[in-house]
Design a protein around this motif. Structure first.
Motif, PDB file in Angstrom:
ATOM      1  N   CYS A   1       0.924  -0.946  -0.117  1.00  0.00           N
ATOM      2  CA  CYS A   1       0.289  -0.065  -0.200  1.00  0.00           C
ATOM      3  C   CYS A   1       1.458   1.217  -0.237  1.00  0.00           C
ATOM      4  O   CYS A   1       0.582   2.235  -0.423  1.00  0.00           O
ATOM      5  N   TRP A   2       2.208   0.826   0.981  1.00  0.00           N
ATOM      6  CA  TRP A   2       2.833   2.101   1.109  1.00  0.00           C
ATOM      7  C   TRP A   2       3.389   2.772  -0.493  1.00  0.00           C
ATOM      8  O   TRP A   2       3.648   3.966  -0.971  1.00  0.00           O
ATOM      9  N   ASP A   3       3.734   1.358  -0.714  1.00  0.00           N
ATOM     10  CA  ASP A   3       4.597   1.711  -2.203  1.00  0.00           C
ATOM     11  C   ASP A   3       3.622   2.140  -3.713  1.00  0.00           C
ATOM     12  O   ASP A   3       4.153   3.169  -4.330  1.00  0.00           O
ATOM     13  N   HIS A   4       2.152   2.207  -3.484  1.00  0.00           N
ATOM     14  CA  HIS A   4       0.949   2.143  -4.309  1.00  0.00           C
ATOM     15  C   HIS A   4       1.195   3.216  -4.191  1.00  0.00           C
ATOM     16  O   HIS A   4       0.787   4.490  -5.706  1.00  0.00           O
ATOM     17  N   TRP A   5       1.577   4.387  -3.318  1.00  0.00           N
ATOM     18  CA  TRP A   5       0.661   5.871  -3.209  1.00  0.00           C
ATOM     19  C   TRP A   5       2.330   6.471  -2.630  1.00  0.00           C
ATOM     20  O   TRP A   5       1.449   7.939  -2.802  1.00  0.00           O
ATOM     21  N   GLN A   6       2.807   6.387  -3.077  1.00  0.00           N
ATOM     22  CA  GLN A   6       4.298   7.119  -2.882  1.00  0.00           C
ATOM     23  C   GLN A   6       4.348   7.579  -3.711  1.00  0.00           C
ATOM     24  O   GLN A   6       4.471   9.077  -4.162  1.00  0.00           O
TER      25      GLN A   6
ATOM     26  N   ARG B   1      -5.006   4.866 -10.974  1.00  0.00           N
ATOM     27  CA  ARG B   1      -4.276   3.983  -9.734  1.00  0.00           C
ATOM     28  C   ARG B   1      -5.138   2.999  -9.846  1.00  0.00           C
ATOM     29  O   ARG B   1      -3.919   2.518  -8.081  1.00  0.00           O
ATOM     30  N   LEU B   2      -5.767   2.221  -9.852  1.00  0.00           N
ATOM     31  CA  LEU B   2      -5.933   1.045  -9.092  1.00  0.00           C
ATOM     32  C   LEU B   2      -5.388  -0.602  -9.320  1.00  0.00           C
ATOM     33  O   LEU B   2      -5.022  -0.424 -10.174  1.00  0.00           O
ATOM     34  N   PRO B   3      -5.207  -0.992  -8.449  1.00  0.00           N
ATOM     35  CA  PRO B   3      -4.042  -2.258  -8.628  1.00  0.00           C
ATOM     36  C   PRO B   3      -5.121  -3.018  -9.416  1.00  0.00           C
ATOM     37  O   PRO B   3      -6.107  -3.305  -9.354  1.00  0.00           O
ATOM     38  N   TRP B   4      -4.601  -3.755 -10.145  1.00  0.00           N
ATOM     39  CA  TRP B   4      -4.889  -4.567 -10.924  1.00  0.00           C
ATOM     40  C   TRP B   4      -5.910  -5.959 -10.315  1.00  0.00           C
ATOM     41  O   TRP B   4      -6.603  -6.025 -10.668  1.00  0.00           O
ATOM     42  N   GLY B   5      -4.814  -6.312  -9.490  1.00  0.00           N
ATOM     43  CA  GLY B   5      -5.484  -7.511  -8.785  1.00  0.00           C
ATOM     44  C   GLY B   5      -7.493  -6.572  -7.911  1.00  0.00           C
ATOM     45  O   GLY B   5      -8.463  -8.070  -8.210  1.00  0.00           O
ATOM     46  N   SER B   6      -6.849  -5.546  -7.723  1.00  0.00           N
ATOM     47  CA  SER B   6      -8.355  -5.078  -7.486  1.00  0.00           C
ATOM     48  C   SER B   6      -9.805  -4.381  -8.737  1.00  0.00           C
ATOM     49  O   SER B   6     -10.789  -4.799  -8.747  1.00  0.00           O
ATOM     50  N   LEU B   7      -8.759  -4.977 -10.097  1.00  0.00           N
ATOM     51  CA  LEU B   7      -9.802  -4.960 -10.908  1.00  0.00           C
ATOM     52  C   LEU B   7     -10.541  -6.476 -11.263  1.00  0.00           C
ATOM     53  O   LEU B   7     -11.762  -6.655 -11.773  1.00  0.00           O
ATOM     54  N   GLY B   8      -9.376  -7.379 -11.116  1.00  0.00           N
ATOM     55  CA  GLY B   8      -9.652  -8.049 -11.543  1.00  0.00           C
ATOM     56  C   GLY B   8     -11.586  -8.984 -10.061  1.00  0.00           C
ATOM     57  O   GLY B   8     -11.391  -9.594 -10.792  1.00  0.00           O
ATOM     58  N   GLU B   9     -11.316  -8.239  -8.803  1.00  0.00           N
ATOM     59  CA  GLU B   9     -11.924  -8.794  -7.819  1.00  0.00           C
ATOM     60  C   GLU B   9     -13.281  -8.084  -8.183  1.00  0.00           C
ATOM     61  O   GLU B   9     -14.512  -8.715  -7.616  1.00  0.00           O
TER      62      GLU B   9
ATOM     63  N   PHE C   1      -1.237  10.740   4.448  1.00  0.00           N
ATOM     64  CA  PHE C   1      -0.214  10.742   4.054  1.00  0.00           C
ATOM     65  C   PHE C   1       0.241  10.565   6.199  1.00  0.00           C
ATOM     66  O   PHE C   1       1.681   9.831   6.127  1.00  0.00           O
ATOM     67  N   LYS C   2       0.189  11.490   6.453  1.00  0.00           N
ATOM     68  CA  LYS C   2       0.648  11.288   7.965  1.00  0.00           C
ATOM     69  C   LYS C   2       0.343  10.032   9.079  1.00  0.00           C
ATOM     70  O   LYS C   2       0.948   9.701   9.759  1.00  0.00           O
ATOM     71  N   ALA C   3      -0.982   9.731   9.003  1.00  0.00           N
ATOM     72  CA  ALA C   3      -1.367   8.341   9.873  1.00  0.00           C
ATOM     73  C   ALA C   3      -1.251   7.498   8.999  1.00  0.00           C
ATOM     74  O   ALA C   3      -0.772   6.520   9.705  1.00  0.00           O
ATOM     75  N   LEU C   4      -0.990   7.440   7.803  1.00  0.00           N
ATOM     76  CA  LEU C   4      -0.311   5.442   7.821  1.00  0.00           C
ATOM     77  C   LEU C   4       1.748   6.319   8.103  1.00  0.00           C
ATOM     78  O   LEU C   4       1.695   5.476   8.179  1.00  0.00           O
TER      79      LEU C   4
ATOM     80  N   LEU D   1       1.451   9.140  -5.232  1.00  0.00           N
ATOM     81  CA  LEU D   1       0.822  10.480  -4.653  1.00  0.00           C
ATOM     82  C   LEU D   1       1.181  11.526  -3.493  1.00  0.00           C
ATOM     83  O   LEU D   1       0.306  12.563  -3.360  1.00  0.00           O
ATOM     84  N   ALA D   2       2.290  11.124  -3.117  1.00  0.00           N
ATOM     85  CA  ALA D   2       2.403  11.506  -2.057  1.00  0.00           C
ATOM     86  C   ALA D   2       2.976  13.421  -1.338  1.00  0.00           C
ATOM     87  O   ALA D   2       2.654  13.587  -1.167  1.00  0.00           O
ATOM     88  N   SER D   3       2.781  14.095  -2.678  1.00  0.00           N
ATOM     89  CA  SER D   3       3.160  15.520  -3.212  1.00  0.00           C
ATOM     90  C   SER D   3       1.617  16.178  -3.086  1.00  0.00           C
ATOM     91  O   SER D   3       1.450  17.622  -2.576  1.00  0.00           O
ATOM     92  N   ARG D   4       0.480  15.285  -3.411  1.00  0.00           N
ATOM     93  CA  ARG D   4      -0.352  15.416  -2.993  1.00  0.00           C
ATOM     94  C   ARG D   4      -1.167  16.478  -2.077  1.00  0.00           C
ATOM     95  O   ARG D   4      -0.673  16.050  -1.129  1.00  0.00           O
ATOM     96  N   GLN D   5      -1.471  17.514  -1.741  1.00  0.00           N
ATOM     97  CA  GLN D   5      -1.595  18.483  -0.423  1.00  0.00           C
ATOM     98  C   GLN D   5      -2.798  17.979   0.162  1.00  0.00           C
ATOM     99  O   GLN D   5      -3.547  17.782   1.083  1.00  0.00           O
ATOM    100  N   ASP D   6      -4.333  17.438  -1.005  1.00  0.00           N
ATOM    101  CA  ASP D   6      -5.123  17.168  -0.197  1.00  0.00           C
ATOM    102  C   ASP D   6      -5.348  15.788   0.758  1.00  0.00           C
ATOM    103  O   ASP D   6      -6.118  15.191   1.213  1.00  0.00           O
ATOM    104  N   LEU D   7      -3.757  14.692   0.142  1.00  0.00           N
ATOM    105  CA  LEU D   7      -3.747  13.703   0.825  1.00  0.00           C
ATOM    106  C   LEU D   7      -2.682  13.708   2.275  1.00  0.00           C
ATOM    107  O   LEU D   7      -2.446  12.941   2.552  1.00  0.00           O
ATOM    108  N   GLN D   8      -2.658  15.088   2.082  1.00  0.00           N
ATOM    109  CA  GLN D   8      -1.393  14.739   3.257  1.00  0.00           C
ATOM    110  C   GLN D   8      -1.886  14.399   4.979  1.00  0.00           C
ATOM    111  O   GLN D   8      -1.613  13.632   5.576  1.00  0.00           O
ATOM    112  N   PRO D   9      -2.768  14.398   4.823  1.00  0.00           N
ATOM    113  CA  PRO D   9      -3.062  14.075   5.906  1.00  0.00           C
ATOM    114  C   PRO D   9      -3.923  12.608   6.155  1.00  0.00           C
ATOM    115  O   PRO D   9      -3.185  11.463   7.514  1.00  0.00           O
TER     116      PRO D   9
END
Length: 404
Positions: free
Chosen positions: A15-20, A310-318, A32-35, A22-30
């Motif tokens: 999960c961490w690698d997937h979202w990195q 940026r949906l994971p391929w596995g989630s599309l399959g599910e 990322f801090k919790a992560l 987008l780490a510069s997006r300001q709307d996602l900072q809360p």
């Protein structure tokens, strides 16, 4: 050896690698801090225990007795603890865990609604909850315990101030509490005296003087300390993994929701463009070929949507293949409607004009798919990292352990 904790670390790292990206997006900072906070908990092996209960039950005194230091203020007045306070405790040699005790404000403090909400927030984040009482349960304590049970966290019920009761009285209190709750046995209620009542001690001096002085006996905390150590040795890894993954699932839902909102304009434009293109392509395609072309265009729409979000391929399959909520149902319905449109159009009009109705149905069906798919895709997004499957396994294991 694979353990629940190592499995949780693997899933968390995905999960961490997937979202990195987008780490510069300001709307996602809360989020990322919790992560980052969750990641630190996994790395440092800190086990969080929240002490919960009403005012004047001796919560702070229990923590002082457990750690062996008078680090928290205690007193006869209600509401001494105004904000959550944390203490780090090293249980002893051979236990590779650090424990963070969190003392919370009393639930029934006058004008303390904000502090009560803060206490609940701490309880949700804890791996283990100590609920401190000092007598038979009050109605408020009973309701609080019922609500805490909904968090699906282990709860140790601690009967403090046991020095004020005889053994017969303690047995009667434990039996009464067990009858009220129904999910705890009398012997599972841990009795402690975190700050025993002072007693008079007679002192004989060499010069013949006799004095009486008040002294406070040593805390009686061994039962609670021993139970916590047992949990640390046998269950801490599973409990920490389960709690971190539950919070990760919540953060993932927030991230996917924000991601969807961030790309809402693209999603709408992409759906409209694909629906229009599918309608034209199906309308112009020869009979038979359009039935093959339609699902390919649905797949192209889904592929473009997944890549942009940026949906994971596995989630599309599910999301496609789930027996109960899968998108295959909608895709199958789209195919059936197109086949029906082909038949009706050929029967009514025949010739070139029979392509108009299938084209309209094909475009409308994809547009409808675009309006219904977001809920399904967001529901299955965590499955691509193995988060949902691991959470289900850990919850099942915990339920089996509780029944055993």
């Amino acid at each position: 050896m694979t353990t629940p904790l190592t499995q949780a670390e693997t899933v968390f790292q995905r999960c961490w690698d997937h979202w990195q990206a987008l780490a510069s997006r300001q709307d996602l900072q809360p989020e990322f801090k919790a992560l980052s906070t969750l990641r630190k908990r996994l790395v440092t092996r800190v086990f969080s225990i929240a002490v919960f209960g009403l005012v004047n039950r001796g919560k702070s005194a229990v923590l002082n007795a457990l750690t062996g230091e008078a680090r928290l203020e205690v007193g006869p007045l209600n509401g001494v603890t105004q904000q959550p306070q944390s203490l780090l405790w090293q249980p002893g040699p051979g236990i590779p865990w650090q424990v963070r005790f969190i003392d919370t404000p009393g639930l029934n403090e006058i004008n303390g609604e904000a502090r009560e909400q803060l206490a609940w927030k701490v309880a949700r984040a804890a791996d283990l909850i100590l609920f401190v009482i000092a007598a038979d349960l009050t109605q408020l304590e009973y309701q609080a315990l019922l609500e805490l049970r909904t968090l699906h966290k282990p709860i140790l019920l601690v009967l403090n101030k046991c020095d004020l009761y005889s053994e017969a009285e303690l047995q009667a209190i434990r039996a009464q509490i067990s009858r009220h709750l129904g999910w705890v046995l009398p012997q599972e209620i841990l009795t402690v005296a975190a700050r025993p009542k002072p007693t008079k001690v007679r002192t004989h001096w060499p010069d013949g003087r006799i004095t009486l002085e008040w002294e406070r006996p040593a805390p009686q905390i061994e039962a609670l300390r021993g139970r916590i150590v047992e949990i640390l040795q046998a269950e801490a890894g599973s409990l920490l993994a389960l709690n971190v993954l539950k919070r990760l699932e919540h953060l993932q839902a927030q991230l996917w929701q924000k991601q969807w909102q961030h790309h809402a304009r693209f999603v709408e434009q992409w759906g409209t463009a694909c629906a229009l293109g599918k309608g034209i392509a199906v309308g112009l395609a020869p009979l038979g070929l359009d039935l093959l072309l339609a699902p390919l265009l649905d797949g192209l729409w889904l592929l473009g949507l997944g890549m942009r979000l940026r949906l994971p391929w596995g989630s599309l399959g599910e999301a496609l293949g789930s027996a109960q909520e899968g998108l295959w149902r909608l895709l199958l319905l789209n195919g059936a409607l197109l086949l029906l449109a082909e038949g009706v159009s050929s029967w009514l009009w025949g010739g070139w004009s029979n392509s108009l109705l299938p084209g309209l149905v094909a475009g409308a069906s994809l547009y409808r798919l675009g309006s219904l798919a977001p809920r399904v895709l967001l529901r299955f997004a965590p499955e691509g990292f193995g988060l949902g499957a691991l959470l289900r396994d850990l919850i099942s294991s915990q339920e089996l352990a509780e029944k055993a």
